[in-house]
Design a protein around this motif. Structure first.
Motif, PDB file in Angstrom:
ATOM      1  N   ALA A 135       0.844  -1.205   0.000  1.00 31.76           N
ATOM      2  CA  ALA A 135       0.000   0.000   0.000  1.00 31.76           C
ATOM      3  C   ALA A 135       0.879   1.254   0.000  1.00 31.76           C
ATOM      4  CB  ALA A 135      -0.949  -0.005   1.193  1.00 31.76           C
ATOM      5  N   ASP A 136       1.966   1.239   0.753  1.00 33.09           N
ATOM      6  CA  ASP A 136       2.867   2.400   0.781  1.00 33.09           C
ATOM      7  C   ASP A 136       3.542   2.616  -0.564  1.00 33.09           C
ATOM      8  OD1 ASP A 136       2.255   2.973   3.429  1.00 33.09           O
ATOM      9  OD2 ASP A 136       4.056   1.997   4.238  1.00 33.09           O
ATOM     10  N   GLN A 137       3.938   1.547  -1.214  1.00 29.00           N
ATOM     11  CA  GLN A 137       4.559   1.665  -2.535  1.00 29.00           C
ATOM     12  C   GLN A 137       3.544   2.165  -3.569  1.00 29.00           C
ATOM     13  OE1 GLN A 137       5.995  -2.395  -2.623  1.00 29.00           O
ATOM     14  NE2 GLN A 137       8.130  -1.687  -2.595  1.00 29.00           N
ATOM     15  N   ARG A 143       1.805   6.563  -7.006  1.00 28.15           N
ATOM     16  CA  ARG A 143       0.804   7.557  -7.393  1.00 28.15           C
ATOM     17  C   ARG A 143       1.353   8.967  -7.209  1.00 28.15           C
ATOM     18  NH1 ARG A 143      -1.899  10.780  -4.448  1.00 28.15           N
ATOM     19  NH2 ARG A 143      -1.719   9.542  -2.557  1.00 28.15           N
ATOM     20  N   GLU A 144       1.952   9.227  -6.065  1.00 25.02           N
ATOM     21  CA  GLU A 144       2.485  10.569  -5.795  1.00 25.02           C
ATOM     22  C   GLU A 144       3.577  10.939  -6.790  1.00 25.02           C
ATOM     23  OE1 GLU A 144       3.601  10.262  -1.683  1.00 25.02           O
ATOM     24  OE2 GLU A 144       1.529  10.546  -0.978  1.00 25.02           O
ATOM     25  N   ALA A 145       4.456  10.002  -7.096  1.00 26.72           N
ATOM     26  CA  ALA A 145       5.530  10.277  -8.058  1.00 26.72           C
ATOM     27  C   ALA A 145       4.954  10.552  -9.448  1.00 26.72           C
ATOM     28  CB  ALA A 145       6.508   9.101  -8.111  1.00 26.72           C
ATOM     29  N   LEU A 146       4.009   9.731  -9.876  1.00 25.71           N
ATOM     30  CA  LEU A 146       3.407   9.940 -11.196  1.00 25.71           C
ATOM     31  C   LEU A 146       2.636  11.253 -11.257  1.00 25.71           C
ATOM     32  CD1 LEU A 146       2.265   6.298 -12.002  1.00 25.71           C
ATOM     33  CD2 LEU A 146       4.214   7.544 -12.984  1.00 25.71           C
ATOM     34  N   GLU A 147       1.966  11.613 -10.173  1.00 28.23           N
ATOM     35  CA  GLU A 147       1.251  12.896 -10.149  1.00 28.23           C
ATOM     36  C   GLU A 147       2.216  14.071 -10.272  1.00 28.23           C
ATOM     37  OE1 GLU A 147      -1.106  12.591  -6.580  1.00 28.23           O
ATOM     38  OE2 GLU A 147      -2.752  11.592  -7.643  1.00 28.23           O
ATOM     39  N   GLN A 148       3.400  13.950  -9.692  1.00 29.57           N
ATOM     40  CA  GLN A 148       4.401  15.011  -9.819  1.00 29.57           C
ATOM     41  C   GLN A 148       4.884  15.138 -11.263  1.00 29.57           C
ATOM     42  OE1 GLN A 148       5.515  17.353  -7.503  1.00 29.57           O
ATOM     43  NE2 GLN A 148       3.667  16.540  -6.532  1.00 29.57           N
ATOM     44  N   VAL A 149       5.104  14.007 -11.913  1.00 30.54           N
ATOM     45  CA  VAL A 149       5.503  14.030 -13.321  1.00 30.54           C
ATOM     46  C   VAL A 149       4.380  14.634 -14.159  1.00 30.54           C
ATOM     47  CG1 VAL A 149       6.139  12.617 -15.319  1.00 30.54           C
ATOM     48  CG2 VAL A 149       7.102  12.089 -13.070  1.00 30.54           C
TER      49      VAL A 149
END
Length: 166
Positions: free
Chosen positions: A131-133, A138-144
């Motif tokens: 779940a953490d990964q 998601r957070e990394a992709l949203e930043q991109v």
């Protein structure tokens, strides 16, 4: 000026992204071909129509949401029309634009295929992650996405169905 190469961590992340971005669509295509003889690109068109009010979208909006050129979308919709899953209509509001409309038969196909597709996505993308990964991904992709699409005109937001402004 000297070329700035990717550092080792960036290179590994980039190559992993390249591999994943090639392999996941292959897995999803295989599942859809096996279950209903449909490409992933065609399924995305059906899914985008199934989520629309009245199960209809302007072709231009559908092309954006399905990440297809107008020409490619026209061919995809044509193949779906041949199967009786989509039909084209003139837009009632201005009479100029064309709509793609998901037929009742197309809606039945979406309902039939969606559970297997969701399971294929879950297995390919999320089964290997905690779940953490998943949250970190998601957070990394949203930043991109924020860097690539700062005005949010190109992305499809979760749960959002409104057409982009303008």
């Amino acid at each position: 000026m000297a070329t700035r190469w990717l550092d080792d961590e960036q290179q590994r992340a980039w190559r992993a992204w390249l591999s994943v971005s090639e392999l996941v669509p292959r897995v999803l295509d295989a599942q859809l071909q096996r279950d209903v003889g449909l490409t992933h690109a065609a399924y995305v068109v059906l899914a985008m129509l199934s989520e629309a009010p009245g199960r209809a979208r302007r072709m231009s909006d559908l092309a954006r949401r399905a990440n297809q050129s107008q020409s490619r979308l026209s061919h995809t919709v044509g193949r779906l029309e041949e199967r009786g899953w989509v039909r084209r209509e003139r837009a009632a509001d201005d009479g100029r634009g064309n709509l793609a409309v998901l037929t009742d038969a197309g809606w039945e196909i979406v309902q039939q295929v969606a559970p297997g597709h969701v399971e294929a996505v879950r297995e390919a993308m999320f089964a290997p992650l905690s779940a953490d990964q998943t949250r970190a991904l998601r957070e990394a992709l949203e930043q991109v996405l924020e860097r690539l699409d700062p005005d949010h005109s190109l992305r499809i937001e979760h749960g959002a169905d409104a057409a982009p402004e303008g």
